[in-house]
Design a protein around this motif. Sequence first.
Motif, short mmCIF file in Angstrom:
data_model
loop_
_atom_site.label_atom_id
_atom_site.label_comp_id
_atom_site.label_asym_id
_atom_site.label_seq_id
_atom_site.Cartn_x
_atom_site.Cartn_y
_atom_site.Cartn_z
N GLU A 35 0.86 -1.19 0.00
CA GLU A 35 0.00 0.00 0.00
C GLU A 35 0.89 1.23 0.00
O GLU A 35 2.08 1.17 0.35
CB GLU A 35 -0.90 0.02 1.23
N VAL A 36 0.32 2.36 -0.41
CA VAL A 36 1.00 3.65 -0.33
C VAL A 36 0.39 4.43 0.82
O VAL A 36 -0.84 4.53 0.92
CB VAL A 36 0.87 4.43 -1.65
N VAL A 37 1.22 4.96 1.69
CA VAL A 37 0.77 5.74 2.83
C VAL A 37 1.28 7.17 2.68
O VAL A 37 2.49 7.39 2.53
CB VAL A 37 1.26 5.13 4.16
N GLU A 38 0.35 8.12 2.70
CA GLU A 38 0.71 9.53 2.53
C GLU A 38 0.44 10.29 3.82
O GLU A 38 -0.59 10.10 4.46
CB GLU A 38 -0.10 10.16 1.40
N ASN A 39 1.38 11.14 4.17
CA ASN A 39 1.14 12.07 5.27
C ASN A 39 1.77 13.40 4.91
O ASN A 39 2.30 13.57 3.81
CB ASN A 39 1.67 11.53 6.61
N ASN A 40 1.73 14.34 5.83
CA ASN A 40 2.22 15.69 5.51
C ASN A 40 3.73 15.76 5.40
O ASN A 40 4.27 16.73 4.88
CB ASN A 40 1.75 16.67 6.58
N ILE B 190 5.93 10.33 1.82
CA ILE B 190 5.11 9.27 1.24
C ILE B 190 5.91 7.98 1.31
O ILE B 190 7.09 7.93 0.93
CB ILE B 190 4.73 9.61 -0.21
N ASP B 191 5.26 6.93 1.81
CA ASP B 191 5.93 5.63 1.96
C ASP B 191 5.20 4.56 1.17
O ASP B 191 3.96 4.56 1.08
CB ASP B 191 5.96 5.20 3.44
N ILE B 192 5.98 3.62 0.64
CA ILE B 192 5.42 2.37 0.16
C ILE B 192 5.60 1.36 1.28
O ILE B 192 6.72 1.13 1.75
CB ILE B 192 6.13 1.89 -1.12
N GLY C 32 9.91 9.87 -0.83
CA GLY C 32 9.95 11.30 -1.09
C GLY C 32 8.66 12.00 -0.71
O GLY C 32 7.90 11.53 0.14
N HIS C 33 8.41 13.13 -1.39
CA HIS C 33 7.29 13.99 -1.02
C HIS C 33 6.27 14.16 -2.14
O HIS C 33 5.27 14.84 -1.96
CB HIS C 33 7.81 15.36 -0.60
N THR C 34 6.54 13.59 -3.31
CA THR C 34 5.62 13.75 -4.43
C THR C 34 4.63 12.60 -4.48
O THR C 34 4.97 11.45 -4.17
CB THR C 34 6.38 13.84 -5.76
N LEU D 259 8.83 -3.75 -7.52
CA LEU D 259 7.69 -2.89 -7.80
C LEU D 259 8.05 -1.84 -8.84
O LEU D 259 9.22 -1.48 -9.01
CB LEU D 259 7.23 -2.17 -6.53
N ILE D 260 7.02 -1.35 -9.50
CA ILE D 260 7.17 -0.19 -10.38
C ILE D 260 6.08 0.80 -10.00
O ILE D 260 4.96 0.41 -9.68
CB ILE D 260 7.07 -0.62 -11.86
N TYR D 261 6.43 2.10 -9.96
CA TYR D 261 5.43 3.08 -9.56
C TYR D 261 5.59 4.38 -10.35
O TYR D 261 6.67 4.69 -10.86
CB TYR D 261 5.47 3.35 -8.05
N GLU D 262 4.45 5.10 -10.45
CA GLU D 262 4.40 6.37 -11.16
C GLU D 262 4.31 7.51 -10.16
O GLU D 262 3.55 7.43 -9.19
CB GLU D 262 3.18 6.43 -12.08
N SER D 263 5.07 8.57 -10.39
CA SER D 263 5.02 9.73 -9.52
C SER D 263 5.19 10.99 -10.35
O SER D 263 6.27 11.26 -10.90
CB SER D 263 6.13 9.65 -8.46
N LEU D 264 4.10 11.74 -10.50
CA LEU D 264 4.08 13.02 -11.22
C LEU D 264 4.76 12.91 -12.58
O LEU D 264 5.61 13.72 -12.95
CB LEU D 264 4.75 14.10 -10.38
#
Length: 660
Positions: free
Chosen positions: A53-58, A61-63, A80-82, A95-100
């Motif tokens: 899962e992806v967990v986002e906070n202020n 961002i963590d996988i 990172g933060h994006t 894993l492969i992931y997309e970010s901005l």
Amino acid sequence: MKPTPLFILSVFLVFCNVNAQDSLSTNVPPEILFKKPTQNNFSISPDGKYFVEVVENNIEIDIVVIDIDSYSLFKRIPVGHTAIQNVYWLSSKRLIYESLGEIFAIDIDGTNATLIVDRMADQLTRDLYKLHENIRVNGVVNLLHSNKNEILIQTYDYSGYCSIKRVNIFTGQKITVIDGKYEKIHRWILDSEGNIRLGIRYNDTGYDYLVRSSKNNKWEQFYLKMDNQDIPLKIDATSYLSQNVNFEGFGLEEDIIYITTNLNSDKRQLISYDLAKEKVVDILVEDPNCDVNDPHGRDISFIYDFSNGDLAGIRFESIAPYFKWFSPKMSSYHASLNKKHPDYINDIIGSDSNGDRLLIHQWSDTNAGNIGVYKVKEDAYYVMFYFNEELNNYKLSKTKIVIAKARDDFRIPCYVTLPIHYSNSEPIPLVVIPHGGPWARDYWELDSYAHYFSNRGYATLRVNFRGSTGFGKEHVLSGVNSIDEVMINDIADATNFAIEKYNLDANSTFIFGHSYGGYAVYMSLLKYPDLYAKGVAVSAPSDIKAWLKTQKKEDNYFAYEFWNFALGSKKAKYLNEISPIHYAQDYKKPLLIFHGKNDEVISVEQAEEMFFELKKYNKDVKLEILQKEGHSILDSYSLGYILDASNDFFIQNQSHVLSD
């Protein structure tokens, strides 16, 4: 793996939490009711050993990777933060992931992080005035599991054209499969094998589905042959509400696509269509109450059994969530989950490659739910995490499905939420909550607005008035050209129905709405001053003529043409007749208005001018401008402020009526 006592205890506690709620008697704070989830992008590894899962906070961002068998954290990977848009499994270890717009690969233990695709064009311009043309936005469209070295990506350029490229995940080498700028295509549709089958080309008032011609190799309008007709597959502003054919996706079988259509029925059916034979294969799902998929609302879900390469089932929104199963095996798994957890909707949202472990989203109309893994061989369910655990500590009211009758006997699907301690012995206040759109619908779900008010002692009513989508052609088209008549009358008829059925207080009936719902507040107080005691309008239009003029001025051609069709006329006299601002002198009941200062859909001037007009006639009205908000109020504390103020407004002087 042999379970440890600690593991057994943790599972016991999980099941206790899944099947029970504490019943706190205090009011649910709105910031908890409207709390946004911090987790997203859930999936299981192909071998079924890991949950991600992806967990986002202020802060970051963590996988997060969970070992399913040991029921423990395997690795938390800071990335990172994006924002992360999507996460996929290249293998059970990577894993492969997309970010901005960029695409990365990383091992599940956090090592071997690699940027596979950056945001820059393959060939860069050095012209200072054209540097923006170098930017690209990329996303994965097919993992090409038959080719372990490459993936397929889509690349959008600065003009919005889309190209498809093969990318070597080890070298980063890119090979253009098809050039969107050359073909003037804005989006490509691929089949399950990664073959390019259809293209989409946008225009000012919609878009067309295109297919490559076998005669001249050009991309031309795609037609479906149905009922001895050639039906163009396209979306157009003036025909959007009466659109009778919609593309839903490619199946796993070659040349099979899924289409929803109401060509021969009032309610939209799901059909399979053979592209090669140019004919309908089968009607897969139909529902006497609702459309199978609402093209203006939530998507249909196709549930696949990848171990067999078959379509296992369909999930769509009927009056309540509905499942149609084609796979006896998957149907039995779902039945077992429903038997063990009857208070929940058990949505199957993923699986491992063998179908031995299913990823489940459990939720209900009173519980924010959880994400878990169902081990089919053990017939056991393991929760990975809970959504909004704070909210689950409060006991919320169940939502009832009721069918109200309009004055012409038309059936209106509604949702009623009563306070937990409701009894029919004495009348209680009612809050009517018309939905926005208006070409949208209400659903059977955990509705935070309804629960806010029911938690504070009100009954709430949500009305799928005519014009709402998802209930058939007649239902939606009956509202065309009548946003101020049929829709408003249906809301009033449903309100009267609820008052009689549930012994509600006719003198303490309030109306609260956002966007079109806010417009419905204006018009309902105007047309039915004896029915509603007070109203709250949030982000609402008050001058339809001025709003349409703004759409045209800002080149929002689709919205402009769509609303010209939906309203029935663009003549100034008619637009003034359906605009609440021109009836300010006629209002008799108190109004509370909220609007976001940064609203780009309906400008804040609509609220300000309505307020000034009402004040000119000494009407009981208050306006509050939310300085940091836009059209959709996103901040949970801002929503809490609006709702608390609305509650206070409803409580005070409930029987107060203004004189003319």
